[in-house]
Enzyme design. Structure first.
Site: not given
Ligand code: PAF
Length: 277
Positions: A29-31, A33, A143, A179
């Site tokens: 996970l990153h920002a 998500h 998106k 990202l």
């Protein structure tokens, strides 16, 4: 936050939990998500995040084995944001070979589907299974994976699933790179160069907003400028936001999408464009 690995435990936990808002992920996970999880929180009393690297959506020679699996770190990030993390094994999700699959609409064979045959069938199949397990009222997708979001909206509409789909905006690094878990495959030099993908889409957007209407020429220019900088381009395409088909004359809600490889890393990005007039 509760970490659950089995279908039976998930069903028991969620039996008395409506309304559920759901964010399906493949983890790492990153920002971006975490933004989707925060959106989910606005729509459900119980927020469920799934973490599952789905073999069905990877083709031969793609990065299924290499895909970063970081469950512990993911759970640490989700603590306080999600109520349930569902992280099944492949055997739990596919106890028998998945011989019944979803056939997505023809648009799924274009754009990313042209370079990744079967990818959207694998995505739609696992998402349908996850929807059946979690039974959310709302599900949130980024998106950034614009074509995936389109296919999932079609899945929900055509199979009459009682789920509201929400698209979360793409989160970008300070230089504009969208990202993605796959960004970590980039070398330092490639990471520096990767911003050119979003810059190229910005140029297409500026030209469209300035009144240029020859979409084929704009796509070709973008493709050539990426290729000149060493990218191997799968596609640059200007499409209708609603259908992902080529825009009808006068259509104003457009999206420019691209997929291209920098070294061994395949990156995708897109920009929505609303023409005035
Ligand atoms: O976007 C993803 O991470 C995956 O394609 C999804 C929707 C979780 C299905 O495996």
């Amino acid at each position: 936050m509760q970490l659950i690995h089995s279908v039976a435990e998930l069903r028991a936990r969620l039996a008395s939990e409506p309304p559920v808002a759901f964010v399906p992920t493949m983890g790492n996970l990153h920002a971006g998500h975490l933004d989707l999880v925060r959106i989910a929180r606005q729509h459900g009393r119980c927020v469920v995040v799934s973490i599952f690297v789905n073999p069905l959506q990877f083709g031969v020679g793609e990065d299924f084995d290499q895909y970063p699996r970081t469950l512990e770190a993911d759970c640490a990030q989700l603590d306080g944001l999600a109520d349930v993390v569902f992280a099944p094994s492949v055997a739990e999700m596919y106890p028998a070979p998945q011989t019944m699959t979803v056939t997505p609409p023809p648009i799924a064979s274009e754009l990313c589907g042209a370079a990744r045959p079967g990818h959207f069938s694998g995505v739609a199949t696992v998402v349908l299974k996850l929807f059946n397990l979690v039974q959310p009222q709302v599900a949130v997708f980024g998106k950034k994976d614009y074509q995936q979001l389109h296919v999932i909206r079609q899945l929900v509409a055509q199979f009459n699933l009682p789920i509201t789909i929400i698209g979360g905006e793409t989160v970008r690094a300070a230089d504009g790179l969208a990202l993605s878990s796959r960004n970590q495959y980039l070398s330092a030099a490639e990471r520096g160069a990767a911003v050119f993908l979003s810059q190229t889409l910005q140029t297409v957007k500026q030209n469209l907003c300035a009144g240029v209407r020859d979409t084929a020429a704009l796509e070709q220019q973008a493709l050539e400028s990426l290729a000149q900088r060493g990218w191997q381009v799968d596609y640059v395409a200007i499409r209708s936001q609603a259908t992902l088909a080529a825009p009808a004359p006068g259509e104003r809600a457009l999206v420019v999408l691209a997929a291209a490889r920098l070294g061994h890393t395949r990156l995708i990005d897109n920009l929505e464009i609303c023409l005035e007039g």
